[in-house]
Design a protein around this motif. Structure first.
Motif, PDB file in Angstrom:
ATOM      1  N   GLN A 120       0.646  -1.025   0.063  1.00  0.00           N
ATOM      2  CA  GLN A 120      -0.033   0.119  -0.125  1.00  0.00           C
ATOM      3  C   GLN A 120       0.937   1.395  -0.185  1.00  0.00           C
ATOM      4  O   GLN A 120       0.580   2.333  -0.625  1.00  0.00           O
ATOM      5  CB  GLN A 120      -0.975  -0.178   1.118  1.00  0.00           C
ATOM      6  CG  GLN A 120      -1.924   1.152   1.205  1.00  0.00           C
ATOM      7  CD  GLN A 120      -2.838   1.288   2.458  1.00  0.00           C
ATOM      8  OE1 GLN A 120      -3.475   0.322   2.668  1.00  0.00           O
ATOM      9  NE2 GLN A 120      -2.887   2.661   3.022  1.00  0.00           N
ATOM     10  N   CYS A 121       1.789   1.299   0.851  1.00  0.00           N
ATOM     11  CA  CYS A 121       2.750   2.610   0.828  1.00  0.00           C
ATOM     12  C   CYS A 121       3.930   1.963   1.333  1.00  0.00           C
ATOM     13  O   CYS A 121       3.895   1.094   2.074  1.00  0.00           O
ATOM     14  CB  CYS A 121       2.205   3.670   1.570  1.00  0.00           C
ATOM     15  SG  CYS A 121       2.014   3.305   3.215  1.00  0.00           S
ATOM     16  N   ALA A 122       5.123   2.741   0.899  1.00  0.00           N
ATOM     17  CA  ALA A 122       6.375   2.578   1.511  1.00  0.00           C
ATOM     18  C   ALA A 122       6.398   3.288   2.901  1.00  0.00           C
ATOM     19  O   ALA A 122       5.587   4.169   3.091  1.00  0.00           O
ATOM     20  CB  ALA A 122       7.348   3.223   0.655  1.00  0.00           C
ATOM     21  N   GLY A 123       6.994   2.628   3.877  1.00  0.00           N
ATOM     22  CA  GLY A 123       7.117   3.206   5.408  1.00  0.00           C
ATOM     23  C   GLY A 123       7.176   4.803   5.232  1.00  0.00           C
ATOM     24  O   GLY A 123       8.308   5.132   4.862  1.00  0.00           O
ATOM     25  N   ALA A 124       6.317   5.571   5.983  1.00  0.00           N
ATOM     26  CA  ALA A 124       6.400   6.846   6.106  1.00  0.00           C
ATOM     27  C   ALA A 124       7.618   7.282   7.084  1.00  0.00           C
ATOM     28  O   ALA A 124       8.356   8.270   6.486  1.00  0.00           O
ATOM     29  CB  ALA A 124       5.354   7.511   6.737  1.00  0.00           C
ATOM     30  N   LEU A 125       8.187   6.460   7.933  1.00  0.00           N
ATOM     31  CA  LEU A 125       9.165   6.855   8.755  1.00  0.00           C
ATOM     32  C   LEU A 125      10.437   7.029   7.882  1.00  0.00           C
ATOM     33  O   LEU A 125      11.102   8.041   8.324  1.00  0.00           O
ATOM     34  CB  LEU A 125       9.313   5.764   9.877  1.00  0.00           C
ATOM     35  CG  LEU A 125      10.287   5.958  10.983  1.00  0.00           C
ATOM     36  CD1 LEU A 125       9.866   7.165  11.762  1.00  0.00           C
ATOM     37  CD2 LEU A 125      10.048   4.738  11.907  1.00  0.00           C
ATOM     38  N   GLY A 126      10.651   5.921   7.071  1.00  0.00           N
ATOM     39  CA  GLY A 126      11.876   5.992   6.382  1.00  0.00           C
ATOM     40  C   GLY A 126      11.722   7.023   5.180  1.00  0.00           C
ATOM     41  O   GLY A 126      12.633   7.738   4.922  1.00  0.00           O
ATOM     42  N   GLN A 127      10.605   7.446   4.662  1.00  0.00           N
ATOM     43  CA  GLN A 127      10.560   8.391   3.911  1.00  0.00           C
ATOM     44  C   GLN A 127      10.785   9.867   4.338  1.00  0.00           C
ATOM     45  O   GLN A 127      11.530  10.490   3.621  1.00  0.00           O
ATOM     46  CB  GLN A 127       9.047   8.449   3.316  1.00  0.00           C
ATOM     47  CG  GLN A 127       8.718   7.260   2.381  1.00  0.00           C
ATOM     48  CD  GLN A 127       7.391   7.573   1.723  1.00  0.00           C
ATOM     49  OE1 GLN A 127       7.315   8.357   1.046  1.00  0.00           O
ATOM     50  NE2 GLN A 127       6.440   6.573   1.835  1.00  0.00           N
ATOM     51  N   ARG A 128      10.361  10.063   5.674  1.00  0.00           N
ATOM     52  CA  ARG A 128      10.772  11.380   6.506  1.00  0.00           C
ATOM     53  C   ARG A 128      12.081  11.299   6.565  1.00  0.00           C
ATOM     54  O   ARG A 128      12.707  12.512   6.591  1.00  0.00           O
ATOM     55  CB  ARG A 128       9.697  11.363   7.541  1.00  0.00           C
ATOM     56  CG  ARG A 128       8.248  11.645   7.335  1.00  0.00           C
ATOM     57  CD  ARG A 128       7.916  13.311   6.769  1.00  0.00           C
ATOM     58  NE  ARG A 128       8.173  14.214   7.697  1.00  0.00           N
ATOM     59  CZ  ARG A 128       9.268  15.211   7.508  1.00  0.00           C
ATOM     60  NH1 ARG A 128       9.875  15.124   6.524  1.00  0.00           N
ATOM     61  NH2 ARG A 128       9.334  16.029   8.380  1.00  0.00           N
ATOM     62  N   PHE A 159      14.686   9.959   5.237  1.00  0.00           N
ATOM     63  CA  PHE A 159      15.348  10.137   4.129  1.00  0.00           C
ATOM     64  C   PHE A 159      15.406  11.662   3.521  1.00  0.00           C
ATOM     65  O   PHE A 159      16.289  12.192   3.219  1.00  0.00           O
ATOM     66  CB  PHE A 159      14.855   9.070   2.807  1.00  0.00           C
ATOM     67  CG  PHE A 159      15.809   9.390   1.599  1.00  0.00           C
ATOM     68  CD1 PHE A 159      17.165   8.867   1.287  1.00  0.00           C
ATOM     69  CD2 PHE A 159      14.934  10.357   0.486  1.00  0.00           C
ATOM     70  CE1 PHE A 159      17.629   8.903   0.284  1.00  0.00           C
ATOM     71  CE2 PHE A 159      16.019  10.427  -0.559  1.00  0.00           C
ATOM     72  CZ  PHE A 159      17.178   9.727  -0.620  1.00  0.00           C
ATOM     73  N   GLU A 160      14.255  12.240   3.505  1.00  0.00           N
ATOM     74  CA  GLU A 160      13.903  13.428   2.941  1.00  0.00           C
ATOM     75  C   GLU A 160      14.682  14.430   3.810  1.00  0.00           C
ATOM     76  O   GLU A 160      15.431  15.562   3.165  1.00  0.00           O
ATOM     77  CB  GLU A 160      12.252  13.873   3.154  1.00  0.00           C
ATOM     78  CG  GLU A 160      11.961  15.255   2.696  1.00  0.00           C
ATOM     79  CD  GLU A 160      10.686  15.489   3.079  1.00  0.00           C
ATOM     80  OE1 GLU A 160       9.853  14.755   3.738  1.00  0.00           O
ATOM     81  OE2 GLU A 160      10.410  17.057   3.377  1.00  0.00           O
ATOM     82  N   GLU A 161      14.600  14.484   5.189  1.00  0.00           N
ATOM     83  CA  GLU A 161      15.337  15.249   6.056  1.00  0.00           C
ATOM     84  C   GLU A 161      16.829  15.107   5.857  1.00  0.00           C
ATOM     85  O   GLU A 161      17.515  16.202   5.651  1.00  0.00           O
ATOM     86  CB  GLU A 161      14.951  15.159   7.602  1.00  0.00           C
ATOM     87  CG  GLU A 161      13.414  15.343   7.609  1.00  0.00           C
ATOM     88  CD  GLU A 161      13.144  16.765   7.671  1.00  0.00           C
ATOM     89  OE1 GLU A 161      14.393  17.754   7.774  1.00  0.00           O
ATOM     90  OE2 GLU A 161      11.979  17.427   7.094  1.00  0.00           O
ATOM     91  N   TYR A 162      17.455  13.911   5.777  1.00  0.00           N
ATOM     92  CA  TYR A 162      18.583  13.600   5.496  1.00  0.00           C
ATOM     93  C   TYR A 162      19.391  14.181   4.496  1.00  0.00           C
ATOM     94  O   TYR A 162      20.359  14.697   4.329  1.00  0.00           O
ATOM     95  CB  TYR A 162      18.883  12.091   5.724  1.00  0.00           C
ATOM     96  CG  TYR A 162      20.279  11.656   5.915  1.00  0.00           C
ATOM     97  CD1 TYR A 162      20.621  11.655   7.259  1.00  0.00           C
ATOM     98  CD2 TYR A 162      20.973  11.148   4.773  1.00  0.00           C
ATOM     99  CE1 TYR A 162      22.222  11.333   7.426  1.00  0.00           C
ATOM    100  CE2 TYR A 162      22.339  10.514   4.971  1.00  0.00           C
ATOM    101  CZ  TYR A 162      22.896  10.541   6.383  1.00  0.00           C
ATOM    102  OH  TYR A 162      24.092  10.222   6.370  1.00  0.00           O
ATOM    103  N   ALA A 163      18.668  14.221   3.242  1.00  0.00           N
ATOM    104  CA  ALA A 163      18.935  14.525   1.904  1.00  0.00           C
ATOM    105  C   ALA A 163      19.058  15.972   1.837  1.00  0.00           C
ATOM    106  O   ALA A 163      20.034  16.627   1.450  1.00  0.00           O
ATOM    107  CB  ALA A 163      18.313  13.877   0.779  1.00  0.00           C
ATOM    108  N   ARG A 164      17.903  16.470   2.526  1.00  0.00           N
ATOM    109  CA  ARG A 164      17.887  17.929   2.445  1.00  0.00           C
ATOM    110  C   ARG A 164      19.005  18.797   3.071  1.00  0.00           C
ATOM    111  O   ARG A 164      19.305  19.783   2.594  1.00  0.00           O
ATOM    112  CB  ARG A 164      16.613  18.394   3.078  1.00  0.00           C
ATOM    113  CG  ARG A 164      16.045  19.848   2.847  1.00  0.00           C
ATOM    114  CD  ARG A 164      15.103  20.450   3.822  1.00  0.00           C
ATOM    115  NE  ARG A 164      14.191  19.783   4.410  1.00  0.00           N
ATOM    116  CZ  ARG A 164      12.858  19.526   4.045  1.00  0.00           C
ATOM    117  NH1 ARG A 164      12.471  20.235   3.075  1.00  0.00           N
ATOM    118  NH2 ARG A 164      12.005  18.811   4.615  1.00  0.00           N
TER     119      ARG A 164
END
Ligand SMILES: Cc1ncc(COP(=O)(O)O)c(C=O)c1O
Length: 394
Positions: free
Chosen positions: A273-281, A283-288
């Protein structure tokens, strides 16, 4: 329970009986023996894992009461994570997927699984490289496709050979390739061949599945243009953060034509249904914050140093007749050893060294004279001893 004493395997679906699964289990089995010097698994070195920074971001998310990290995410991925992936593709590949051309996945293998699920019917043909990534063989076989392997050389997939097989009537739906620092061969597809491959896809109407798992881990000059950037109309790119960030988040992407991505999104609705939101957040912060780029810098240096040591040890110890590829990135070198590499891999394990027999990476036979050596996770100080033990068996 008093049920007839039969094996549950009799009830397993026929499509699950393809070969390949045992192979991965064997690799993991070898890895699980800590006493071996292991050149077996393609795992990233734990030294690259950003434990402190990941913990810091989590702490901050908790402190500001950011619920998005703990909630379900949209199937296509959180807007911020998609923006982070799109920005990276633009910066690193010069191609920025539009909103409907990008999907966040649970790792690269899920992107392959979604492509397979969306396109393949029993008996459809998928062209793969010979050798190729075992997980891809399993994903395509899992949907009962027939796999046709086209050989590789030092410049990657032999596109001339592919062209002549297409001219001879081969009609694949998909062509799967790992153009950069290939798993298992360590080679990179030349720019000229990339352009020719995209033209073949246009002419014969197949979709190129470009797996860029190791693309960002080059040791020197930048990788040639990605297939996605050369042929956005005929390429779906499968990417992963497993080798660049850490595999514990199970995160990746699929980018390609909007029509294809919409179908992958639909397929994902009844997988996880969706990739884990925890990992997405995370990754986003880490990359930013630019931390991903810093980590990559350190990782490239580490893996380049390990390869240098491994390459030097091979030069020093291997007898005449043994050949190996010289990767300019990634995790792998591919050895060619005349006369029975599979048996050698078994003897190597007895001698305290784990290597993977090449036959595992072939969809339709071959690899009997090959071994894959992975230098990503082995301790640097063990590389010389490992290679010496292997050479002593030859
Ligand atoms: C070529 C290739 N693609 C994909 C993957 C899987 O990546 P992920 O951990 O994101 O599923 C791997 C991992 O070994 C790989 O070697």
């Amino acid at each position: 329970m008093a049920v007839a004493a039969r094996s549950w395997q009799e009830l397993f679906a026929a499509r699950t009986r393809g070969e390949g699964g045992d192979g991965i289990a064997a690799i993991l089995g070898l890895l699980a023996r800590p006493e071996l010097i292991s050149f077996a698994g393609g795992f990233p070195d734990p030294k690259t894992f950003p434990a402190e920074r990941a913990a810091q971001i989590l702490r901050e998310l908790a402190d500001v009461g950011d619920a998005s990290a703990f909630q379900y995410a949209p199937t296509q991925g959180l807007a911020g994570a998609r923006a982070a992936f799109a920005a990276r593709l633009e910066a690193l590949q010069g191609v920025r997927p539009a909103d409907d051309e990008l999907l966040v996945t649970s790792g690269g293998i899920e992107a392959l699984e979604l492509v397979a699920k969306s396109f393949l019917e029993r008996g459809d043909t998928v062209v793969v490289e010979g050798p190729t990534y075992v997980g891809a063989i399993m994903a395509f076989r899992g949907f009962e496709a027939g796999l046709a392997a086209v050989p590789l050389d030092a410049d990657g997939l032999d596109v001339d050979e592919l062209a002549s097989r297409l001219a001879g009537g081969l009609r694949p739906k998909l062509l799967y390739t790992i153009p950069d620092h290939q798993n298992p061969a360590g080679v990179t597809l030349s720019l000229e061949r990339r352009a020719a491959l995209v033209e073949l896809a246009r002419r014969y109407g197949f979709l190129i599945v470009e797996d860029v798992a190791y693309r960002e881990l080059g040791f020197g000059e930048a990788a040639p243009a990605s297939l996605l950037s050369l042929g956005p109309d005929v390429v779906v790119q499968a990417g992963t953060t497993s080798k660049t960030f850490f595999p514990g988040v199970r995160l990746g992407w699929a980018a390609g034509p909007a029509e294809v991505v919409a179908q992958l999104v639909s397929a994902k609705q009844n997988t996880d249904q969706c990739a884990g939101a925890l990992g997405q957040r995370l990754f986003e912060e880490y990359a930013r914050r630019g931390w991903l780029d810093e980590q990559l810098e350190r990782s490239r240096t580490l893996y380049a140093r390990k390869w240098e040591r491994l390459g030097a040890a091979l030069e020093r110890t291997m007898p005449a007749g043994v050949e190996w590829t010289r990767p300019n990135g990634g995790f792998f070198s591919w050895l060619t050893i005349p006369g029975g590499a599979t048996e050698l891999a078994r003897r190597a394990a007895d001698a305290g060294v784990a290597v993977v027999p090449g036959a595992l990476f072939y969809a339709d036979g071959g690899g009997d004279e090959n071994l894959r050596l992975s230098f990503s996770m082995v301790g640097e100080e063990l590389i010389d001893a490992g290679v010496e033990r292997l050479a002593a068996l030859l």
